[in-house]
Design a protein around this motif. Sequence first.
Motif, PDB file in Angstrom:
ATOM      1  N   GLU B 734     -12.652  89.408  27.614  1.00  0.00           N
ATOM      2  CA  GLU B 734     -13.353  88.423  26.806  1.00  0.00           C
ATOM      3  C   GLU B 734     -14.609  89.001  26.158  1.00  0.00           C
ATOM      4  OE1 GLU B 734     -13.307  88.545  30.038  1.00  0.00           O
ATOM      5  OE2 GLU B 734     -15.321  88.225  30.810  1.00  0.00           O
ATOM      6  N   PHE B 735     -14.885  90.244  26.478  1.00  0.00           N
ATOM      7  CA  PHE B 735     -16.097  90.860  25.965  1.00  0.00           C
ATOM      8  C   PHE B 735     -15.910  91.441  24.570  1.00  0.00           C
ATOM      9  CE2 PHE B 735     -18.582  94.909  25.720  1.00  0.00           C
ATOM     10  CZ  PHE B 735     -19.822  94.336  25.542  1.00  0.00           C
ATOM     11  N   PHE B 736     -14.680  91.837  24.242  1.00  0.00           N
ATOM     12  CA  PHE B 736     -14.518  92.566  22.978  1.00  0.00           C
ATOM     13  C   PHE B 736     -13.164  92.273  22.345  1.00  0.00           C
ATOM     14  CE2 PHE B 736     -11.358  95.706  24.181  1.00  0.00           C
ATOM     15  CZ  PHE B 736     -11.365  95.575  25.550  1.00  0.00           C
ATOM     16  N   THR B 737     -13.095  92.545  21.051  1.00  0.00           N
ATOM     17  CA  THR B 737     -11.799  92.450  20.368  1.00  0.00           C
ATOM     18  C   THR B 737     -11.800  93.396  19.179  1.00  0.00           C
ATOM     19  OG1 THR B 737     -10.265  90.988  19.211  1.00  0.00           O
ATOM     20  CG2 THR B 737     -12.591  90.521  18.941  1.00  0.00           C
ATOM     21  N   ALA B 970      -9.645  82.476  12.608  1.00  0.00           N
ATOM     22  CA  ALA B 970      -9.439  83.893  12.277  1.00  0.00           C
ATOM     23  C   ALA B 970     -10.293  84.754  13.200  1.00  0.00           C
ATOM     24  CB  ALA B 970      -9.816  84.139  10.812  1.00  0.00           C
ATOM     25  N   SER B 971     -10.101  86.061  13.113  1.00  0.00           N
ATOM     26  CA  SER B 971     -10.925  86.998  13.884  1.00  0.00           C
ATOM     27  C   SER B 971     -12.334  86.965  13.318  1.00  0.00           C
ATOM     28  CB  SER B 971     -10.376  88.425  13.762  1.00  0.00           C
ATOM     29  OG  SER B 971      -9.240  88.546  14.543  1.00  0.00           O
ATOM     30  N   PRO B 972     -13.322  87.107  14.092  1.00  0.00           N
ATOM     31  CA  PRO B 972     -13.239  87.285  15.542  1.00  0.00           C
ATOM     32  C   PRO B 972     -13.364  85.980  16.325  1.00  0.00           C
ATOM     33  CG  PRO B 972     -15.441  87.702  14.814  1.00  0.00           C
ATOM     34  CD  PRO B 972     -14.687  87.304  13.588  1.00  0.00           C
ATOM     35  N   CYS B 973     -13.644  84.890  15.625  1.00  0.00           N
ATOM     36  CA  CYS B 973     -13.928  83.651  16.348  1.00  0.00           C
ATOM     37  C   CYS B 973     -12.761  83.247  17.230  1.00  0.00           C
ATOM     38  CB  CYS B 973     -14.260  82.560  15.343  1.00  0.00           C
ATOM     39  SG  CYS B 973     -14.692  81.004  16.137  1.00  0.00           S
ATOM     40  N   PHE B 976     -12.159  85.432  20.452  1.00  0.00           N
ATOM     41  CA  PHE B 976     -12.985  85.152  21.627  1.00  0.00           C
ATOM     42  C   PHE B 976     -12.668  83.793  22.231  1.00  0.00           C
ATOM     43  CE2 PHE B 976     -15.646  88.429  19.560  1.00  0.00           C
ATOM     44  CZ  PHE B 976     -15.598  89.341  20.595  1.00  0.00           C
ATOM     45  N   PHE B 977     -12.291  82.879  21.323  1.00  0.00           N
ATOM     46  CA  PHE B 977     -11.907  81.575  21.857  1.00  0.00           C
ATOM     47  C   PHE B 977     -10.702  81.725  22.781  1.00  0.00           C
ATOM     48  CE2 PHE B 977      -8.609  78.358  21.286  1.00  0.00           C
ATOM     49  CZ  PHE B 977      -9.148  77.379  22.111  1.00  0.00           C
ATOM     50  N   TYR B 978      -9.694  82.416  22.289  1.00  0.00           N
ATOM     51  CA  TYR B 978      -8.469  82.546  23.107  1.00  0.00           C
ATOM     52  C   TYR B 978      -8.750  83.292  24.406  1.00  0.00           C
ATOM     53  CZ  TYR B 978      -5.381  80.628  19.564  1.00  0.00           C
ATOM     54  OH  TYR B 978      -4.742  79.786  18.711  1.00  0.00           O
ATOM     55  N   ARG B 979      -9.616  84.292  24.304  1.00  0.00           N
ATOM     56  CA  ARG B 979      -9.898  85.063  25.530  1.00  0.00           C
ATOM     57  C   ARG B 979     -10.638  84.215  26.553  1.00  0.00           C
ATOM     58  NH1 ARG B 979     -10.167  90.948  22.960  1.00  0.00           N
ATOM     59  NH2 ARG B 979      -7.997  90.744  22.311  1.00  0.00           N
ATOM     60  N   SER B 980     -11.564  83.401  26.050  1.00  0.00           N
ATOM     61  CA  SER B 980     -12.298  82.575  27.008  1.00  0.00           C
ATOM     62  C   SER B 980     -11.355  81.525  27.588  1.00  0.00           C
ATOM     63  CB  SER B 980     -13.493  81.907  26.338  1.00  0.00           C
ATOM     64  OG  SER B 980     -13.091  80.754  25.654  1.00  0.00           O
ATOM     65  N   LEU B 981     -10.434  81.081  26.746  1.00  0.00           N
ATOM     66  CA  LEU B 981      -9.476  80.093  27.226  1.00  0.00           C
ATOM     67  C   LEU B 981      -8.603  80.683  28.325  1.00  0.00           C
ATOM     68  CD1 LEU B 981      -8.587  77.191  26.577  1.00  0.00           C
ATOM     69  CD2 LEU B 981      -6.815  78.159  25.106  1.00  0.00           C
ATOM     70  N   SER B 982      -8.144  81.890  28.092  1.00  0.00           N
ATOM     71  CA  SER B 982      -7.248  82.467  29.100  1.00  0.00           C
ATOM     72  C   SER B 982      -8.000  82.780  30.384  1.00  0.00           C
ATOM     73  CB  SER B 982      -6.545  83.707  28.551  1.00  0.00           C
ATOM     74  OG  SER B 982      -7.456  84.760  28.443  1.00  0.00           O
ATOM     75  N   GLY B1037     -23.530  83.671  17.105  1.00  0.00           N
ATOM     76  CA  GLY B1037     -22.810  83.622  18.365  1.00  0.00           C
ATOM     77  C   GLY B1037     -21.977  82.375  18.501  1.00  0.00           C
ATOM     78  N   GLN B1038     -21.249  82.302  19.566  1.00  0.00           N
ATOM     79  CA  GLN B1038     -20.426  81.122  19.794  1.00  0.00           C
ATOM     80  C   GLN B1038     -20.320  80.833  21.278  1.00  0.00           C
ATOM     81  OE1 GLN B1038     -16.936  83.059  17.899  1.00  0.00           O
ATOM     82  NE2 GLN B1038     -15.787  82.498  19.738  1.00  0.00           N
ATOM     83  N   HIS B1039     -20.287  79.548  21.567  1.00  0.00           N
ATOM     84  CA  HIS B1039     -20.064  79.112  22.936  1.00  0.00           C
ATOM     85  C   HIS B1039     -18.794  78.286  22.988  1.00  0.00           C
ATOM     86  CE1 HIS B1039     -24.174  80.398  23.633  1.00  0.00           C
ATOM     87  NE2 HIS B1039     -23.929  80.299  24.938  1.00  0.00           N
ATOM     88  N   HIS B1040     -18.175  78.307  24.150  1.00  0.00           N
ATOM     89  CA  HIS B1040     -16.917  77.565  24.314  1.00  0.00           C
ATOM     90  C   HIS B1040     -17.066  76.525  25.399  1.00  0.00           C
ATOM     91  CE1 HIS B1040     -15.790  81.831  23.251  1.00  0.00           C
ATOM     92  NE2 HIS B1040     -15.434  81.137  22.175  1.00  0.00           N
TER      93      HIS B1040
END
Lengths: 97, 1149
Positions: B734-737, B970-973, B976-982, B1037-1040
């Motif tokens: 979740e740190f990088f893409t 789209a990337s990168p938003c 990171f959303f999907y990674r935080s979700l998983s 930045g973004q928070h989920h």
Amino acid sequence: TMSGSFYFVIVGHHDNPVFEMEFLPPGKAESKDDHRHLNQFIAHAALDLVDENMWLSNNIKDCALIFSHMRFIMLHDVRQEDGIKNFFTDVYDLYIK
Amino acid sequence: MELKESSLYTATTPWFESYRETFLQSMPASDHEFLNHYLACMLVASSGEAEPMEQFSKLSQEQHRIQHNSDYSYPKWFIPNTLKYYVLLHDVTSGDEQRAESIYEEMKQKYGTQGCYLLKINSRAPNRASDEQIPDPWSQYLQKNSIQHQESYEDGPCTMTSNKNSDSNLLSLDGLDNEIKVDGLPNSFRVHPLQLDQCGDPPNTDGSDHTKSASVRENKKASTGVIRGACLTLTDHDRIRQFIQEFTFRGLLPHIEKTIRQLNDQEMAAVSAFLQPGAPRPYPAHYMDTAIQTYRDICKNMVLAERCVLLSAEILKSQSKYSEAAALLIRLTSEDSDLRSALLLEQAAHCFINMKSPMVRKYAFHMILAGHRFSKAGQKKHALRCYCQAMQVYKGKGWSLAEDHINFTIGRQSYTLRQLDNAVSAFRHILINESKQSAAQQGAFLREYLYVYKNVNQLSPDGPLPQLPLPYINSSATRVFFGHDRRPADGEKQAATHISLDQEYDSESSQQWRELEEHVVAVANKGIIPSSFYPTQYCLNSYSDNSRFPLAVVEEPITVEVAFRNPLKVPLLLSDLSLLWKFQPKDVNGKDIERARERARLKLFPHHIGELHILGVVYNLGTIQGSVTVDGIGALPGCHTGKHSLSMSVRGRQDLEIQGPRLNNTKEEKTSVKYGPDRRLDPVVTEEMPLLEVFFIHFPTGLLCGEIRKAYVEFVNVSKCPLTGLKVVSKRPEFFTFGVNTAALTPLSPSTSENCSAYKTVVTGSPSAGTALVSSASSVDFGTSTGQQLEAIPVPLPDSVLLPGASVQLPMWLRGPDEEGVHEINFLFYYESVKKQPKRRHRILRHTAVICTSRSLNVRATVCRSNSLEDEEGRGGNMLVFVDVENTNTSEAGVKEFHMVQVSSSSKHWQLHKSVNISENKDAKLASREKGKFCFKAVRCKQNEAAVQSSEKYTFADIIFGNEQIISSASPCADFFYRSLSSELKKPQDLLSAHTEKHGAEEAVRLIQKCSEVDLNLVILWKAYVVEDNKQLILEGQHHVVLRTVGKEAFSQSQKQADVDVIVDLRHKTTSPEALDTHGSFTWLGQTQYKLQLRSEESRSLQLKACFVHTGVYNLGTPRVFAKLSDQVTEFETSQQNSMPALIIINNA
């Protein structure tokens, strides 16, 4: 108030020195390096006498205490019976503690 | 006694016996005593003589004349009445036996049976060719005589010619004479006047005899190599023996017995007392003591004293009185003769060890003393032997100063005796023995060692380099590193940390890397780890698995780090250090040193494939020049101090032998001590492999939590092979893409991307009045489909191959982890060779990024059903989403304020519809510690769209507060959303499964829960205005927030999970004013203090009982509640008291 040189050693079961200590008169800062080994030679040779429970009286005097086959030997070049006796008593007390 | 079995101990000391004998023989006879005085005179005539009887009387007269005439001071005669023994010598081969017998009869009549003898010898002709070999009976005596002769010319009167016997006969007499003397009383060293072979004037001989004797003497001198006794047979030998017995027992002894009792000399008495077998009284040792003392102190005659000591010591020894013998020997040592003192001390030492209970230590001590005196006397070999024998006793006991002294002496003596190997090994012992010597002394020992060692080397300059003892090498601490050194940072470019020898071993992290590698290998092999797999080990040390041969790659360096330790107090200078190795074919270049404290790193560049064996190190060992001056020890001949020490350096080697781990698997291994192999130093050099280098550009070290930053990664193939299959794996995906379809999105080079948003943005003409802009994306596209534990993220290389020498820069987006603090994030890059290789399929590269995050925003959100708000299309199921955003930044990071720029939803079923303004915070700015509240209306996704959507299709709805839309799908938003979700999905799965295990009675509850389930995920996008170095920066930045249950609050970051210790105290009377307002008091019943521990999100209820005596209104909110984190000490009182009072009204019953 020690004036002479002293060498004290505790010798273990296998004739190995466990603890060695040199006491020098205040004037002499360091004993001559080339004489330090003589202390070991004499102390080691004295073990035969110690084991025979004998006392050797000579220029250098050996005193010894035998305790659970740990042997305390003191070499000294001046006669100072009482001081040495007290020293041995102290060491012995410390040792059994 | 072990010493006695050792090869160095010599039970016999032939040199001493020879000294003693020579000493006694060379002693002049004294007037006061009768040692070396002749007891008897043997008169011999040949049977071939014309008138033997006449000869006998002539000889007898001659003897008488010599003894009693004052012309002769020598020899000394024991008693006036000397025993004369008449021997008729008969040559069997040539003589007339009958005549001999008749003469003998005549002799018996004249001299008595006990005073004469007929000796028959020479039973065969001197036939040299005869096979019969009878040892020369005279040889041992003749040798001695020849010594005597050399010195005897100077003095002594002359020979008396006895007869006309043949040469051999005369010699036989000579020998027998000696033989008698051997048992007990030694003979004079001096020449006997009766001896034939002496020059000078024989006073009473006729001319013919004179010439004959002279010629015989010359003859003898000329023929020292002649075999003597060639005419003797075994019978003759018997006859001679018989003759001696006859003479001794019938003639000599009775004679002595008659005379000796008259003597009162103490020494003599003691000796004789000893000699008398079965004497009734014990050996009178004090006689000897007195004698010695008198000789020494009163007579000042050391020679006599010594003789006395030697005799007495022998006697005491024979009686096993070793202690007394030793004391006697020691007492005779003095300053005036080193040789004598040495010999005596050595004998004393032997006495000590021969005692019934051997005094080994006194033995050793006296051997040392003896060695010292031998050395002073110039007897180097004897000195060396003494020290070596003493060493046996001192060795390994810990008398290190003594041992050093002995070794030093052994070293020196060995050196002067050109026993260089022994010298080297003795000095070596001093140096490696954890020396207790002073620095100056150690320096002197070291120089001496180097000097001797150098001499040894010069003897065989082409031989194999010998082993050096210093410095110590801690073999097991040897580390081997495969690969190039890490490149230093180059401007903004920062090389992957990878692995280096500078990193300390950490078992936890190496385990982590191993797991990562296993994972990525499994991914690369369709989920199965090949059986041939074992983790790549670039750095081998004592912790790594060294049981197999490591793989090195041709043209890539191998670095060996050797751990040295200097046990001395003086510095050691190592130079020209290089590795020693063995390789089957051709050239490998060993190269240079790089010294880090006591560690040296040496590199090898293999140029060919094959098996390499690193054997050891070769170096010059020297001293630091001029550091210490040589003191009292003195230098060896030729080893002069001062200038010499400057260039004192020797070349040698040390082997690197590493013992493997102790084996403990089989029963056999458990019962015995066996060690496995350690193959650290035996790498197999394999064919070329691709080699990847990774650089990070614009990679931050500090981020706000949730901050999105764009960095670039450069991949360079520095090998000659193309590489493929490049993947990266991390425990923190979740740190990088690397983004999806990024080529079209943003500028590809880092330089052009500065000051650009990390996001894909679209400028909207006018604010969309709070209405959502909708798009959709599939999680499959973002590689996070199934919520697998760990992902191997493929690196989107163009054509998925990186050619030799090629490099590519790819954007990489980073998101600051939600927790504040320092994060170490491990990346493991995996790649393969295009060409399949049998030995190693893949290679890896490690990178550890260290990111420090600081607090930014905290987001809380709830969703609740809304029945009042109608969907525009009239469908039910609308919901309200409340979002609380708090600026939790402590403004240390220089953040001025946060701007909310967009709130997006992502869900399979729900979407944000529009913003409902419930606060005045129109521009959505949040200064430090400010909170903002937002409200959105959410609706179900369009049904028809949803129908065609696969289950992985998510609808994204963006509600923007400015005039720029961030495309959240789209990337990168979206990445990171999907990674935080998983990563979020991983947690509740456990909870759910725990629930399902419960029995069916809760099925109803489950149904109700199902009704309130919702899957709405929020992405809160923000900008932060930061002042840094007087420049304003805008960070994004973004928070989920994952909303799953209606009515339940959800957070942008997981709340702290901790156990809390709670104390509920009822006793404490509150003194607050509210309490005073109530009338009277009440009493709590039962337990008044409760201690409990609350797990995270756990709730417990306590039942309390109270007793009320009077009617009235009471506040039950009096208990005080204390809480603290279980792992902390400080207790906090909760703000329970400040909550509403719990009032109760008690009425009259």
